[in-house]
Each structure stands twice: as C-alpha cells, then as structure tokens.
Design an enzyme around this catalytic site. Structure first.
Site, PDB file in Angstrom:
ATOM      1  N   ASP A  95      -2.063   5.779  -5.545  1.00  0.00           N
ATOM      2  CA  ASP A  95      -2.132   4.780  -4.485  1.00  0.00           C
ATOM      3  C   ASP A  95      -2.266   3.369  -5.032  1.00  0.00           C
ATOM      4  O   ASP A  95      -3.202   3.071  -5.763  1.00  0.00           O
ATOM      5  CB  ASP A  95      -3.313   5.109  -3.578  1.00  0.00           C
ATOM      6  CG  ASP A  95      -3.402   4.178  -2.382  1.00  0.00           C
ATOM      7  OD1 ASP A  95      -2.372   3.623  -1.984  1.00  0.00           O
ATOM      8  OD2 ASP A  95      -4.507   4.004  -1.855  1.00  0.00           O
ATOM      9  N   ASP A 104       0.836  -1.201   0.000  1.00  0.00           N
ATOM     10  CA  ASP A 104       0.000   0.000   0.000  1.00  0.00           C
ATOM     11  C   ASP A 104       0.871   1.250   0.000  1.00  0.00           C
ATOM     12  O   ASP A 104       1.434   1.631   1.021  1.00  0.00           O
ATOM     13  CB  ASP A 104      -0.908  -0.020   1.228  1.00  0.00           C
ATOM     14  CG  ASP A 104      -1.956   1.079   1.200  1.00  0.00           C
ATOM     15  OD1 ASP A 104      -1.975   1.849   0.215  1.00  0.00           O
ATOM     16  OD2 ASP A 104      -2.745   1.165   2.148  1.00  0.00           O
TER      17      ASP A 104
END
Length: 450
Positions: free
Chosen positions: A305, A96
């Site tokens: 992201d 992440d």
C-alpha cells in the site's frame, strides 16, 4: 482493502503531474507500450509541512470502518497534482494503492481548504442512483451506494481512524499527462470528518489506485504502473505503462492473491500478496507459515500500500520480530522505557539516540519473505526519528514495524517507508507485484528528472 485514507505527515512526496510521453531523445531502452496505452513518466518532489503531536493514544480502530483499514496517521503522504474539469481546475490528491474511489472535496468548512468547484466546469455531471453506473461500478466499495434526496448516486468512504467523507458520484474530464480523459468517475464530497486539518489544508482529495472498477488504474485501462521513492533526497518517479529499463535489473515477482468467494474481512481489489516468513540477519523467525495466511473470514491478508507509511504486522508476528530485533541489538541501542508513549498508536518499540551524535549504529537487515520473492529492509530503514520528540538531550527513534492488533486491524500492510529505493511494479495484466533494489535518486537523474 484499502488502508488508509489521507492524512498528515512531515513530508509530502508530491507527484507533480508534468507528465510527458517518453520520447526518442531519452537514452534509455523502453519496451513498446500497448497500442491503446500511452507511456507516462512523472517526476516526484518533496516538501516539508508542519507535523502535529506524534505521541498518539492507544486507541482501537472503529469496527464500523472495516477490518482491512488502517488509521492514516503518519508523517509522509504521496500526493498527485493534476487538473479536472472544463476549464481545468488544479487538484492535489493523495495517491493510495489501497483505496478504490477517487474523490475531491467539493465544499470546505474553511476558506483555506482547497476544493473542486463543480458548477465552474462545463463537463461536470452527476450520476443518477437509478443508473447502471451507480449499481454496477460501486460494487467493490466497502459501503454500498444509495440514493440521496435528489436521486443522485450517494457514496460514502470511511477509514479506521474514524475519518470519513460522503457525497455524490460524478463524472468530469481528467487531464493527466498530455491528454484529456472525459467521463472520469469520482466522488464529489460535500461532508465528512477528518483526522488531519493540516493535510486538508494542502490536498483536494484522494486518488484510488487499487484494482476496483472505479479506480484510476481501471478507468484509464492501465495494465501496469511503477514508482520509485528516493530515501536520500527529494527525487523520485512515477510511471504509467509497461517500460523495460536495462539498468534496473531483473525484478523479483510475487503473485497477487486471488479469491473467488467473497469474505467479510478480505479486500479482493487490494494488491494482496502472500507473505511466508521474516528473517533478521538471516535468522528465520520461528513462526509457522499458517500465521501469515488469511483465515476463513479473510482476516490476515498482506497488502502492498502506497497510502500507508510504515509496515504493520499482526500481533504474534510483530511480537516475534520485535523480540528478535531487540535481542540482536541489545547493548547497541538504548530502549525508551516509557509505557505511555506509543508512536502512531501501534509502534511501541522506541529508542534514545544522543542528539549530539545522531548517527545510528549498524543494524541488522530484515527480509520479508513472499511467495517467490524476498524484500530487503536494510538497517537504515528500521528506525525512524520521531519529529519533535526528545527526552533531554536524546532524540526518540522508533522501530518502523507496528502492531496491527493495537489498531484493531486484522491485516498485514507493507507501507511505502519500506518501499524506498525500490523499483515497485504493479503488473495487473500478469497479476503480480515486482520489485528490485535501486537508487531512486539516480533513477530520477537517469530519466532526466533529477
């Protein structure tokens, strides 16, 4: 910010950390890594997992989770397989770039959930809450660290889908690639609330990759990393280090946005870029640049992201894109007129496609305009077939841009679905993000990973 934590999906793009130093037997030309940095090349694989109900309710994200988080409800997640501890214990962690603190589940409410066993590791140690490490290294976390009953450094992470995890800041030896890295700091979580039992059964935790002081990137001293996710097959690649591939071609770079003054809704350690506009088939949406700029509170930043599947836009921008796409495809696509169906709680533009002929018509290209660079989203990436969702003999496909406002989130987020078949480079030394269109399946083959 971070956008998401980890949760369930249809596919797991699994980074098998069979990392190797790039060697002279490879036919590619590489620039030399910095003296203290190894060049690590890692293959990507995919695996299918069951998918829960895809018809999610219209719910607002919890305000307590922070304005820069998004719910982690999607069908694809990126996971990394590596080892931690002495002797090594395998761990599968969600990759992440929108989160800082890496963490492992150290206890399990069910025996099926994979966990890290700290007492089985000779190199494991906890961080006291009185130590400078606890006070200084946790400064970028959304929630401050505290002392638990045993005077250990207590950390909490929470996400906008109301999931959370809490536990102790600890250190242990991380085995990544050919070398061991002692003293790696992460959270050893012993409690939490998850929104995805399906994924919990397959992952051990989360790997934070943003620019915060506790992230894996910072702790490894990595000045650059890249990844390439195939949109056609199960191949892909993740690379740590600075490598120049002559076959990738020149990258388009956009600078990372930096601010000096802390703002309540601005994540200063996210990979924040400045979006300036959107084009549909070359037509610029009639929006002022100001709608893409963060306001005085920091709300409205644009983050790249890997922890989010799709792309989310603030309400006025989403509405303008939705209307333009709908207008340009009117008569070509059949709209699903079901006000009770909103895919993932934020994607309310869906279509019916005959299951007997599921091929999609040619769709307009969308281009995201950033400062100094543009990212192309081809028509084939604009609609996503919702797993298991049918209306009679028709499949349900949804537009792959969502409305941040429906989630109660004040941010633009560029998800990894729109990063497929792009060489994505995160250059921390030069404070920029670069990208170029490339066939990622062929890139993997060229690198000997296919």
């Amino acid at each position: 910010m971070a956008i998401l934590g980890h949760r369930s999906r249809l596919l797991h793009l699994t980074f098998l950390f069979l990392a190797t130093i790039f060697n002279s037997n490879c036919s590619l030309s590489l620039s030399s890594p910095t003296p203290n940095q190894q060049l690590l090349l890692l293959p990507l694989k995919t695996q299918h997992v069951p998918h829960p109900s895809s018809s999610l309710p219209r719910t607002r994200a919890s305000a307590a989770a922070g304005g820069s988080k998004l719910p982690f409800r999607h069908n694809v997640t990126l996971t990394v397989s590596l080892s931690i501890g002495t002797p090594p214990q395998p761990a599968t962690m969600v990759l992440d770039t929108g989160s800082e603190l890496s963490w492992l589940r150290c206890s399990s409410p069910t025996s099926q959930q994979p966990v890290f066993r700290p007492l089985a590791s000779k190199s494991y140690s906890t961080v006291p809450c009185s130590s400078p490490t606890c006070a200084e290294r946790t400064r970028d976390l959304p929630l401050p660290a505290s002392c638990d009953a045993s005077k250990r450094c207590h950390v909490v992470v929470s996400y906008a889908d109301a999931s959370s995890a809490e536990g102790t800041l600890v250190s242990d030896t991380l085995l990544i690639g050919p070398s061991a890295r002692p003293g790696f700091l992460f959270g050893c979580m012993d409690s939490g609330q998850s929104s995805s039992p399906e994924e919990d059964a397959k992952t051990t935790g989360l790997m934070g990759m943003n620019r915060g002081s506790l992230s894996l990137v910072t702790q490894m001293g990595v000045g650059m990393f890249s990844y390439c996710i195939s949109g056609l097959d199960s191949s892909g690649v993740l690379l740590f280090g600075d490598a120049g591939f002559d076959w990738v071609g020149p990258l388009n770079y956009t600078p990372l946005v930096q601010i000096s003054t802390p703002l309540p809704y601005f994540d200063r350690v996210a990979y924040t870029v400045q979006m300036e506009g959107i084009k549909v088939s070359g037509k610029v949406l009639p929006l002022p640049k100001s709608v893409f700029e963060p306001d005085h509170t920091g709300a409205g930043q644009t983050m790249v992201d890997s922890g989010t599947q799709f792309t989310f836009l603030l309400g006025p921008v989403y509405t303008a894109l939705k209307n333009e796409f709908s207008g340009q495809t009117r008569g070509t696509l059949r709209v699903l007129n079901d006000p009770n169906f909103v895919f993932q709680g934020a994607m309310d533009l869906c279509y019916l496609v005959p299951s007997a002929r599921p091929e999609l018509p040619e769709l307009p290209e969308v281009r995201l305009v950033f400062r100094g660079a543009e990212m192309s989203v081809p028509g084939r990436r604009l609609l996503y077939r919702v797993p298991g969702e049918r209306r009679g003999s028709d499949w349900v496909y949804c537009f792959t841009f969502g409305n941040s406002d429906l989630l109660g989130v004040e941010a633009f987020v560029i998800g990894h679905h729109h990063q497929q078949d792009m060489w994505m480079e995160f250059d921390l030394e030069r404070s920029r993000v670069g990208f170029a269109e490339v066939r990622c399946d062929l890139a993997s083959q060229r690198l000997g990973l296919g």
